[in-house]
Scaffold this motif. Structure first.
Motif, PDB file in Angstrom:
ATOM      1  N   ALA A  33       0.828  -1.211   0.000  1.00  0.00           N
ATOM      2  CA  ALA A  33       0.000   0.000   0.000  1.00  0.00           C
ATOM      3  C   ALA A  33       0.866   1.265   0.000  1.00  0.00           C
ATOM      4  O   ALA A  33       0.536   2.257  -0.655  1.00  0.00           O
ATOM      5  N   ASP A  89       0.090   3.812  -2.953  1.00  0.00           N
ATOM      6  CA  ASP A  89      -0.649   5.016  -2.527  1.00  0.00           C
ATOM      7  C   ASP A  89      -0.309   6.207  -3.435  1.00  0.00           C
ATOM      8  O   ASP A  89       0.854   6.606  -3.540  1.00  0.00           O
ATOM      9  N   GLU A  92      -9.001  -3.738   5.487  1.00  0.00           N
ATOM     10  CA  GLU A  92     -10.084  -2.807   5.127  1.00  0.00           C
ATOM     11  C   GLU A  92     -10.294  -1.773   6.226  1.00  0.00           C
ATOM     12  O   GLU A  92     -10.613  -0.607   5.949  1.00  0.00           O
ATOM     13  N   SER A  93     -10.078  -2.185   7.481  1.00  0.00           N
ATOM     14  CA  SER A  93     -10.231  -1.226   8.587  1.00  0.00           C
ATOM     15  C   SER A  93      -9.160  -0.137   8.523  1.00  0.00           C
ATOM     16  O   SER A  93      -9.351   0.968   9.027  1.00  0.00           O
ATOM     17  N   GLY A 142      -8.100   0.914   5.588  1.00  0.00           N
ATOM     18  CA  GLY A 142      -8.316   1.593   4.303  1.00  0.00           C
ATOM     19  C   GLY A 142      -7.369   1.151   3.199  1.00  0.00           C
ATOM     20  O   GLY A 142      -7.276   1.802   2.159  1.00  0.00           O
ATOM     21  N   ASP A 155      -7.620  -1.409   1.270  1.00  0.00           N
ATOM     22  CA  ASP A 155      -8.378  -1.852   0.091  1.00  0.00           C
ATOM     23  C   ASP A 155      -8.663  -0.672  -0.842  1.00  0.00           C
ATOM     24  O   ASP A 155      -8.612  -0.802  -2.064  1.00  0.00           O
ATOM     25  N   LYS A 156      -8.941   0.479  -0.248  1.00  0.00           N
ATOM     26  CA  LYS A 156      -9.253   1.667  -1.059  1.00  0.00           C
ATOM     27  C   LYS A 156      -8.026   2.112  -1.863  1.00  0.00           C
ATOM     28  O   LYS A 156      -8.128   2.514  -3.023  1.00  0.00           O
ATOM     29  N   ILE A 157      -6.858   2.013  -1.218  1.00  0.00           N
ATOM     30  CA  ILE A 157      -5.608   2.369  -1.924  1.00  0.00           C
ATOM     31  C   ILE A 157      -5.389   1.406  -3.096  1.00  0.00           C
ATOM     32  O   ILE A 157      -5.061   1.819  -4.211  1.00  0.00           O
ATOM     33  N   VAL A 198      -7.607  -0.508  -4.754  1.00  0.00           N
ATOM     34  CA  VAL A 198      -8.605  -0.363  -5.818  1.00  0.00           C
ATOM     35  C   VAL A 198      -8.392   0.938  -6.587  1.00  0.00           C
ATOM     36  O   VAL A 198      -8.458   0.963  -7.818  1.00  0.00           O
ATOM     37  N   ALA A 199      -8.058   2.019  -5.850  1.00  0.00           N
ATOM     38  CA  ALA A 199      -7.800   3.304  -6.515  1.00  0.00           C
ATOM     39  C   ALA A 199      -6.610   3.209  -7.469  1.00  0.00           C
ATOM     40  O   ALA A 199      -6.571   3.871  -8.504  1.00  0.00           O
ATOM     41  N   TRP A 213      -8.909  -6.478  -5.531  1.00  0.00           N
ATOM     42  CA  TRP A 213      -8.848  -6.835  -4.098  1.00  0.00           C
ATOM     43  C   TRP A 213      -9.800  -8.012  -3.887  1.00  0.00           C
ATOM     44  O   TRP A 213     -10.998  -7.879  -4.097  1.00  0.00           O
TER      45      TRP A 213
END
Lengths: 468, 198
Positions: free
Chosen positions: A361, A365, A389-390, A392, A394-396, A398-399, A404
């Protein structure tokens, strides 16, 4: 008389009947981890002979090898939509076998389904001083805790289910002393790949390795698991690391560890397992990692490895190496750096834990996976997925354009639909670059999570030290 | 299990080092829940092309190879995954002994449990066997020797109890079951309890 090593202490504590000239030792197993692929034949044997599972309370069961990494709502309705019929049948057979024999199954949605060697430690079932087996060669992973973990075949899985014991002779011992402070961007995966490159894929055959030295002491438990995990890639029976305060801090409060006064007694027992200062080993190997570069494999076994900036060795007259390099379509005398990448896989029992995902990540990022690359990130367990996921992560991912997924072995061995296409080159955080391991005709380059992430962004094999 | 005391066969030679069990049986064939019939997936990606046709120059596909019981392989045969499907597939194909200068630990144990004899010989004998495909070799399990067509006899190490089980055609499980009282006594005498239920 010399003192005892960590391995000898654990060995002696589990001998039910000592070995003789005619018979091996009867050796007790404290934790038997089972999964859907290497147990059906053993359960069939129990049914045919009418035998029960002797100690269901020492069996940890889950499903990981052939499971889909897309979400499964329930087995009856949605499994067939995402799985081929044979793996689906195997998954259902596992559910039935566990139910029939009274074994608790960490199945879909249990919160702790995942790769066998990820969930054992995370629920605290893996503990110092235990003997741990599984029908999976990467059982050596559990040695990071000062346990003796080793892989067995299906017949021996049957032996353990029926008797909680194995017939084995005492292996020889090997000490690997790893010293030096690692450079930024260089990690546990690079260390173990370098060691395998040094001693060879058969360098440890017949031996149990103890990893020692200040580099190992400075590693967290997840990094130590990466080291012990790949012990089998050097052919060794098991790899172990002495329990210390890092081990205790990791285990404290986990579900399956002793509680109260029993915890205090266990800690005292665990810390006494370290090798005595005068313990001796059959072989000793030293590895200084202070100048170590990120490592990448170039061939079709994990010992065919080079520092990322150094040229691929010329195979000369070695036909096996020549065949291997031809399969990989790699040029001798040139570095792997800059080689075009089709797929990047982050996952497997080697590198699918929080430390690995955080390292990936950090690099992803604010960056994008190259358009020409498919990147698959597969957490080691449902619990790792939730924790990532807690934070974040996963957001990095997927972005950045990565996929994921749900937990499982996935593209490490391509038993589900996560496979390489013929000819595709994958930078993978897994443990084996064997021909076709990740899919028929696929080409695998083993590397650290950091190297995998840097390569995903660059679209070619890239040095993570340039992006951290 | 069938009893094996001695076997004589011409050899099939696979002169590749570090043959891993992923090559012996690729992972996509591990989805079976049975142990029979796995011979068809033996060396699947080396034996067959993508259309399922036999690749002519692969040693196991030679017409001469059919019915032979001894495989001579490069150094460190059977490394990698613990899959017992590897010896099952070799046995199902008809192989009863594998000869090399080194055989990986887990594969060796799995072979011994399935009547497939792992034979580790010195480098010079190994070299001779690699250089002479089709040589008629006798593997004598009782005396732990192999005999070459030159008349030379070479001994090989084999775990004595596994050897006894192969000669008698019995599973090692029987010995464990005879020791259930000892196992029970061991469990009762331990200073700590490994149960997951505590």
């Amino acid at each position: 008389m010399s003192g005892k090593s960590l391995f000898e202490k654990v060995w002696d504590d589990h001998v039910v009947v000592p070995e003789t000239a005619d018979t091996p030792a009867i050796f007790y197993i404290d934790l038997h981890i089972i999964h859907e692929v290497t147990t059906p034949q053993a359960f069939n044997m129990l049914r045919e002979t009418g035998m029960p599972v002797r100690r269901t309370d020492l069996v940890l069961a889950t499903m990981d090898h052939s499971t889909p990494t897309v979400p499964i709502e329930n087995l009856e309705e949605s499994l067939d939509a995402v799985s081929d019929p044979e793996p689906a049948a195997q998954i259902r057979a596992m559910v039935k076998n566990c139910a029939d024999f009274g074994i608790e199954l960490h199945g879909f949605g249990s919160g702790h389904r995942g790769i066998v060697h990820v969930i054992g430690p995370e629920i605290g079932a893996t503990q110092p001083g235990k003997t741990i087996v599984c029908g999976d060669s990467h059982s050596s992973t559990h040695g990071a805790f000062g346990a003796m973990g080793f892989g067995i075949g299906a017949t021996m899985v049957g032996h353990v289910l029926a008797t909680q014991c194995l017939l084995i002779r005492k292996p020889k011992s090997m000490a690997v002393n790893i010293t030096g402070k690692l450079q930024p961007g260089v990690g546990a995966k690079d260390v173990i790949l370098a060691l395998i490159g040094k001693i060879g894929v058969d360098g440890g055959t017949g031996h149990v390795i103890e990893y020692r030295g200040d580099t190992v002491s400075a590693m967290n438990m997840e990094e130590r698991m990466t080291i012990c995990n790949m012990t089998i890639e050097a052919g060794a029976r098991a790899g172990m690391i002495a329990p210390d305060q890092t081990t205790i801090d990791y285990l404290r409060g986990r579900e399956k560890v002793p509680k109260g006064a029993d915890w205090d007694a266990a800690v005292e027992r665990w810390l006494a397992l370290a090798s005595d200062p005068d313990a001796t080993f059959d072989i000793e190997v030293d590895l200084d990692v202070s100048e170590l570069e990120p490592q990448v494999t170039y061939g079709t076994n994990p010992a065919m490895v080079v520092p990322i900036s150094k040229p691929v060795p010329n195979p000369g007259s070695n036909l096996s190496h020549k065949k291997s390099i031809e399969y990989m379509r790699v040029e001798a005398d040139r570095p792997m750096l800059g080689t075009k990448v089709d797929v990047v896989f982050v996952g497997s029992c080697t590198n699918s834990r929080m430390t690995d995902l955080r390292n990936v990540a950090k690099i992803l990022d604010g960056r994008k996976v190259a358009d020409t690359v498919r990147m698959l990130i597969v957490p080691g367990s449902e619990s790792v997925k939730k924790e990532a996921e807690s934070e974040g992560l996963d957001k990095i991912f997927v972005a950045a354009g990565a996929e994921w997924r749900e937990a499982g072995c996935s593209m490490c061995l391509g038993m589900n639909s996560d496979k390489l296409g013929k000819g595709q080159l994958c930078v993978s955080t897994s443990n084996r670059n064997f021909e076709g391991r990740q899919g028929p005709g696929g080409r695998t380059v083993l590397a650290s999570p950091e190297t995998a992430a840097a390569s995903a962004v660059a679209g070619v094999i890239a040095d993570p030290r340039d992006v951290i | 299990m069938e009893k094996i005391t001695q076997l004589t066969s011409k050899t099939i030679v696979l002169a590749i080092d570090d043959v891993d069990t992923d090559q012996i049986v690729p992972a996509r064939f591990l989805t079976t829940t049975e142990r029979e019939g796995i011979g068809v997936s033996l060396f699947a990606d080396w034996r067959f092309d993508k259309d399922g046709n036999e690749i002519a120059d692969f040693p196991l596909n030679s017409p001469d190879a059919q019915g032979r019981q001894i495989l001579v392989a490069g150094r460190n045969f059977g490394c990698g995954s613990s899959r017992e499907h590897a010896p099952w597939a070799l046995h199902d194909f008809g192989i009863r002994a594998v000869i090399s200068s080194e055989i990986a630990d887990i594969f060796r144990n799995n072979s011994l449990n399935n009547g497939l004899i792992p034979v580790v010989v010195d480098a010079a004998t190994h070299r001779w066997l690699l250089d002479n495909p089709g040589a008629e070799v006798t593997v004598d399990v009782e005396n732990c020797t192999i005999t070459l067509p030159t008349g030379q006899t070479v001994s090989f190490p084999i775990e004595p109890f596994a050897r006894h089980c192969i000669i008698e055609g019995i599973d090692q499980m029987g010995f464990l079951l005879q020791n259930l009282d000892n196992i029970k006594a061991f469990e009762n005498s331990r200073a700590w309890n490994p149960s997951l239920n505590i």
